[in-house]
Design an enzyme around this catalytic site. Structure first.
Site, PDB file in Angstrom:
ATOM      1  N   SER A 167      -6.366   8.984   3.635  1.00 22.01           N
ATOM      2  CA  SER A 167      -6.656  10.335   3.765  1.00 22.01           C
ATOM      3  C   SER A 167      -7.288  10.834   5.025  1.00 22.01           C
ATOM      4  O   SER A 167      -7.945  11.618   5.039  1.00 22.01           O
ATOM      5  CB  SER A 167      -7.691  10.821   2.703  1.00 22.01           C
ATOM      6  OG  SER A 167      -7.223  10.412   1.392  1.00 22.01           O
ATOM      7  N   GLU A 198       0.907  -1.148   0.125  1.00 19.58           N
ATOM      8  CA  GLU A 198       0.186   0.035   0.105  1.00 19.58           C
ATOM      9  C   GLU A 198       0.987   1.390   0.004  1.00 19.58           C
ATOM     10  O   GLU A 198       0.301   2.324   0.374  1.00 19.58           O
ATOM     11  CB  GLU A 198      -0.984   0.039   1.233  1.00 19.58           C
ATOM     12  CG  GLU A 198      -1.731  -1.280   1.490  1.00 19.58           C
ATOM     13  CD  GLU A 198      -2.724  -1.255   2.566  1.00 19.58           C
ATOM     14  OE1 GLU A 198      -3.766  -0.556   2.672  1.00 19.58           O
ATOM     15  OE2 GLU A 198      -2.315  -2.077   3.597  1.00 19.58           O
ATOM     16  N   SER A 253      -6.518  -2.221   1.643  1.00 20.14           N
ATOM     17  CA  SER A 253      -6.745  -1.771   0.373  1.00 20.14           C
ATOM     18  C   SER A 253      -7.352  -2.925  -0.562  1.00 20.14           C
ATOM     19  O   SER A 253      -7.136  -2.622  -1.723  1.00 20.14           O
ATOM     20  CB  SER A 253      -5.553  -0.818  -0.124  1.00 20.14           C
ATOM     21  OG  SER A 253      -5.091   0.114   0.590  1.00 20.14           O
TER      22      SER A 253
END
Length: 387
Positions: free
Chosen positions: A334, A14, A194
């Site tokens: 994020s 990731e 992910s």
């Protein structure tokens, strides 16, 4: 002005997702309050710092002009960043004086799993996010589900095994899986996020293929009973101890069966480098009682693993509106800023609040006693025979 070390990259599948999160944090942090120090860990595991790491386009072409290879000292209260000793000699050379707070933006192994958090603990530096234990339990889907199951939180049926067992006797593993679960199933690496390495198996041939994919990413494999006709609903939690709040709920859209890496990041980031709202509904279109249930479960999931900072908890909602906890992301992409905007937290305000929580956690840690004077060494005859 406090000096904030933003840590990102890392030896993980990731890696690129982490770079995006790190760059978004650097872009949105309040630079009137904080001096940002970028610390980038390359895919090869080299720790680097330098002003060229502040420019996102440099990651696209891989050209960094002024980076220096560095190390962090694990010595207590030594929060300096040093040049790598192989470059400058035995004793190293200080590159940066005293990082006040660490803000990790790693995703996946070697960063999100408690390893880097352990370094920060040894340094005695405030850091954003979950501690060593919460990070490691949140990373390992098997341990995470074991903990949630022990605390009566709703999860789907699952089983797991090590890669070595599969390589030794594949038929035995398949028979044991089929005895515990019915098709369809989801096969996942236990320590990865992910949606990388995840496959849905609808029959025995699909199960074999899915396992062969998953074992390339991890030595520990988890298999879960698939929830048919599901909706995914996600909710973030922020805080420390039992003083926590929840974000808005979201529902990712435009995917079938598996929310893939491409769904999560490529399609949602292809416009302007920020997560777009076009592939998610915020707030999620769910009944009020379901929303309340999900928010309460999100808080419990966060508190149960000793969550700190911000985490995103992903839920599965079946066709009968039964809610299951899928997983907790202790370091969401994020930092899940898009879930907090509707709660009057801008990205900048969210970062500020996470830093404040890190400082609060660190201050509370100082209340602990770390020594016990027993004069044991002087009262012990080391090496002599005890009669």
């Amino acid at each position: 002005m406090k000096k904030i070390g933003v840590f990102f990259g890392g030896r993980s599948a990731e890696h690129e997702v982490s770079v995006i999160t790190g760059m978004q944090i650097i872009e949105n942090i309040d630079k009137t309050k904080y001096e940002v120090v970028p610390i980038y860990v390359s895919k090869e595991g080299k720790w680097l710092t330098g002003s060229s790491l502040l420019d996102f386009k440099n990651y696209k072409d891989g050209k960094f002009k002024d980076t220096k290879e560095i190390i962090l000292s694990p010595n207590y209260e030594d929060n300096n960043v040093y040049a790598h000793p192989e470059i400058v000699g035995l004793f190293g050379k200080k590159i940066i004086d005293k990082i006040d707070i660490a803000l990790p933006a790693f995703h996946g192994m070697n960063g999100e799993d408690g390893t880097v958090q352990g370094i920060f603990e040894l340094m005695d530096i405030p850091y954003v996010g979950c501690g060593v234990l919460g990070s490691s339990v949140g990373m390992d889907k098997v341990l995470m589900k074991d903990v949630y199951k022990a605390n009566n939180l709703p999860i789907v049926d699952y089983t797991w095994f090590y890669r070595s067992k599969w390589l030794k006797d594949k038929e035995l593993v398949i028979n044991q899986v089929e005895k515990k679960l019915s098709y369809p199933m989801f096969v996942k690496p236990a320590n990865l996020g992910s949606s990388i390495g995840i496959t849905k198996a609808k029959d025995r041939d699909g199960l074999i293929l899915a396992i062969e994919i998953a074992i390339k990413y991890d030595r520990k494999i988890i298999i879960e009973k698939a929830v048919e006709n599901l909706r995914e609903i996600n909710c973030a939690v922020m805080g420390f101890d039992e003083e926590v709040i929840t974000s808005l709920c979201e529902e990712p859209i435009g995917w079938e069966e598996i929310l893939t890496f491409e769904d999560k990041y490529v399609k949602s980031n292809e416009k302007g480098g920020k997560v777009s709202g076009e592939r998610r509904i915020i707030p999620a279109d769910i009944d009020e009682e379901i929303r309340v249930e999900i928010e309460e479960l999100a808080k419990k999931a966060f508190i149960t693993i000793d969550g700190r900072g911000v985490s995103r908890i992903d839920f599965l909602l079946d066709q009968n509106n039964k809610v299951f906890i899928n997983e907790i992301n202790t370091l969401p992409g994020s930092i899940a800023f898009y879930l907090w905007e509707g709660k009057n937290y801008s990205f900048t305000k969210l970062i500020d609040e996470l830093i404040n929580i890190a400082i609060k956690v660190h201050k509370e840690k100082k209340d602990n006693i770390y020594s016990y004077e027993a004069n044991l060494l002087n009262r012990t005859s080391f090496g002599s025979k005890i009669k």
